[in-house]
Scaffold this active site. Structure first.
Site, mmCIF file in Angstrom:
data_model
loop_
_atom_site.group_PDB
_atom_site.id
_atom_site.type_symbol
_atom_site.label_atom_id
_atom_site.label_comp_id
_atom_site.label_asym_id
_atom_site.label_seq_id
_atom_site.Cartn_x
_atom_site.Cartn_y
_atom_site.Cartn_z
ATOM 1 N N ASP A 139 7.451 -4.623 13.918
ATOM 2 C CA ASP A 139 7.980 -3.251 13.857
ATOM 3 C C ASP A 139 8.165 -2.639 15.251
ATOM 4 O O ASP A 139 9.111 -1.901 15.490
ATOM 5 C CB ASP A 139 7.153 -2.341 12.930
ATOM 6 C CG ASP A 139 5.663 -2.414 13.176
ATOM 7 O OD1 ASP A 139 5.200 -3.369 13.839
ATOM 8 O OD2 ASP A 139 4.942 -1.507 12.730
ATOM 9 N N ASP A 154 0.828 -1.210 0.000
ATOM 10 C CA ASP A 154 0.000 0.000 0.000
ATOM 11 C C ASP A 154 0.867 1.266 0.000
ATOM 12 O O ASP A 154 0.439 2.315 0.463
ATOM 13 C CB ASP A 154 -0.954 0.010 1.210
ATOM 14 C CG ASP A 154 -0.230 -0.150 2.537
ATOM 15 O OD1 ASP A 154 0.975 -0.468 2.526
ATOM 16 O OD2 ASP A 154 -0.873 0.037 3.584
#
Ligand code: UD1
Ligand code: MN
Length: 464
Positions: free
Chosen positions: A308, A230
């Site tokens: 992350d 994305d």
């Protein structure tokens, strides 16, 4: 009179203690093991939840967002992007596996064996690893990656697909020789605790990352650029990574190059400073490059979920920094995804992609080496005059030179960032984009450093 009053007070006190005791005993006697068990479970559950909430406020956002998103999905009339992509590739998609499928999903990577060897520090072969799942709009990302790619042999695009979505796979295969598709073979269900069900997506993403990075690095590449399906990229995306590659290889205090600026909104960036780069203690991700040495270090302990946030923990970061640009070289259009929604509308959609092409490979970027940068940057910050938030906001600052806004506590930091429209959160105590606790941004035509005290001693893990 006095002793009588004291006696009265004492009597009331004793009475109160006795009544409380009776109530306690009554409750205790009435206790049954089943109820106790359930209370204990609830307490345990609460404890875990509190711990979880503390770990990542962001994750809680994501949960709220998921709920909102579900509602949105049921009411949304937004059409999916058309199943065609760029230029002359709108042919019938190639058959599913042109190369014989391998059980480990890595079919198609053999061809890189020879090529990578030819890369050197000035002309490295850097694959772009695109993470895909079931977004048909991966075509937007791939179109950009192909459009701006200076050389196909230098930047092979490898799309790694999770989720086994047929339509997305067909879309990816329609890019034929422009991209290589690999498939994450492990589609087994991931068992998670009931309370973590809503985070299953993060487990899948982490599993996918672990597999794909391992598979691609196994080919022998020195470094990889990581992109998610994305992301849109800026015209000089490749040039940026190519220009910064030698520093990443050389400066051991760096562990990534990222194309992302967490505060890269119009109004918070200097549009004229397209060549400006920073060191950042905050790992930005979202279009980033890592070396094989780092992968070898992380692979054995790769996490099951929230990769992350995990990578931002001190045990992984080890005080290393990333390079990040003033003007973002990536932007996300993924409003609907594993998290997003609210976060997207509130923040991500305002990130402004850089438009100008900067010839980073022709620039001298040695100033980004820690040995040069720290003195230079810290001097610039601490020589700048201190102004108050109020002065800054009301346009009362006389100079157009850089100024400093000071913060000492977490509360001050939150208040200032909220008031200026900057990201206000921390991960492992590090504010977004911060270097030595300093957040650099642009405000009403001037450079502003939001900075802690000059004798700052390091990040506080409890700041969240
Ligand atoms: C957020 C982060 C993202 C990070 C992820 C993991 C932002 C804007 N995004 O994801 O960088 O990697 O958390 O903690 O901060 N995907 C799979 N398998 C799945 C679902 C998704 O491989 O089952 C892939 C997607 O194709 C995409 C990536 O994982 O490339 C992230 O998914 P997305 O839905 O965009 O989640 P974010 O909330 O953006
Ligand atoms: Mn996303």
């Amino acid at each position: 009179m006095r002793p009588r009053k004291t006696f009265l007070i004492a009597a009331i006190l004793v009475g109160w203690i006795f009544t409380t005791y009776l109530i306690f005993i009554k409750n205790f006697k009435e206790s049954n093991p089943q109820r106790d068990q359930s209370i204990l479970q609830k307490v345990h559950y609460l404890e875990q939840n509190i711990h979880f909430a503390e770990e990542s406020r962001g994750r809680l956002y994501r949960e709220i967002i998921n709920i909102l998103q579900k509602e949105e999905k049921t009411t949304s009339t937004e059409a999916l992007p058309p199943v065609v992509n760029n230029v002359d590739l709108i042919e019938v998609p190639a058959p599913i596996a042109e190369t014989p499928p391998k059980p480990d999903g890595s079919s198609g990577l053999e061809k890189f064996q020879q090529k990578y060897i030819n890369g050197d520090v000035n002309s490295p072969i850097i694959p772009v690893l695109v993470f895909a799942c079931n977004r048909l709009s991966v075509n937007k990302c791939l179109d950009d990656l192909i459009r701006y790619r200076p050389r196909a042999d230098q930047f092979p695009i490898i799309v790694s697909q999770d989720c086994d979505d047929e339509a997305t796979r067909t879309m990816i295969l329609s890019y034929k020789e422009n991209v290589t598709l690999i498939r994450q073979p492990d589609q087994s269900d991931i068992t998670v605790l009931p309370k973590e069900k809503k985070y299953k997506g993060y487990y899948k993403i982490s599993r996918h990352y672990g597999w794909a990075l391992k598979t691609v690095f196994k080919q022998g590449f020195e470094s990889i650029i990581i992109v998610e399906d994305d992301l849109s990229i800026a015209p000089d995306f490749y040039e940026y990574f190519l220009g910064t590659y030698p520093i990443l290889k050389k400066d051991q205090s760096l562990w990534c190059i990222s194309a992302w600026n967490d505060n890269g909104k119009e109004g918070l960036i200097d549009g004229a400073a397209s060549e400006l780069l920073y060191r950042s203690d905050f790992f930005p991700g979202l279009g980033w490059m890592m070396t094989k040495e780092l992968w070898e270090e992380l692979e054995p302990k790769w996490p099951k979920a929230f990769w992350d946030d995990w990578i931002r923990q001190p045990e992984q970061r080890k005080e290393r920094a990333c390079i990040r640009p003033e003007l973002p070289r990536t932007r996300t259009f993924g409003k609907v995804g594993v998290s997003n929604g609210l976060f997207f509308d509130k923040h991500l959609k305002y990130i402004k992609l850089s438009e100008e092409f900067v010839s980073f490979t022709k620039m001298n970027l040695t100033y980004l080496h820690k040995s040069i940068y720290d003195d230079m940057f810290l001097n610039a910050v601490y020589q700048s005059p201190v102004v108050t938030l109020d002065e800054l906001k009301r346009g009362l600052v006389k100079t157009t030179d850089p100024v400093r806004v000071a913060y000492l506590t977490k509360e001050q930091y939150k208040r200032i960032t909220k008031s200026l429209g900057l990201m206000d959160d921390f991960k492992s105590g590090v504010p977004r984009t911060a270097y030595h606790g300093i957040v650099s941004f642009f405000y009403n035509g001037r450079r502003v450093y939001l900075a802690p005290n000059v004798n700052w001693k390091g990040y506080d893990l409890t700041w969240s």
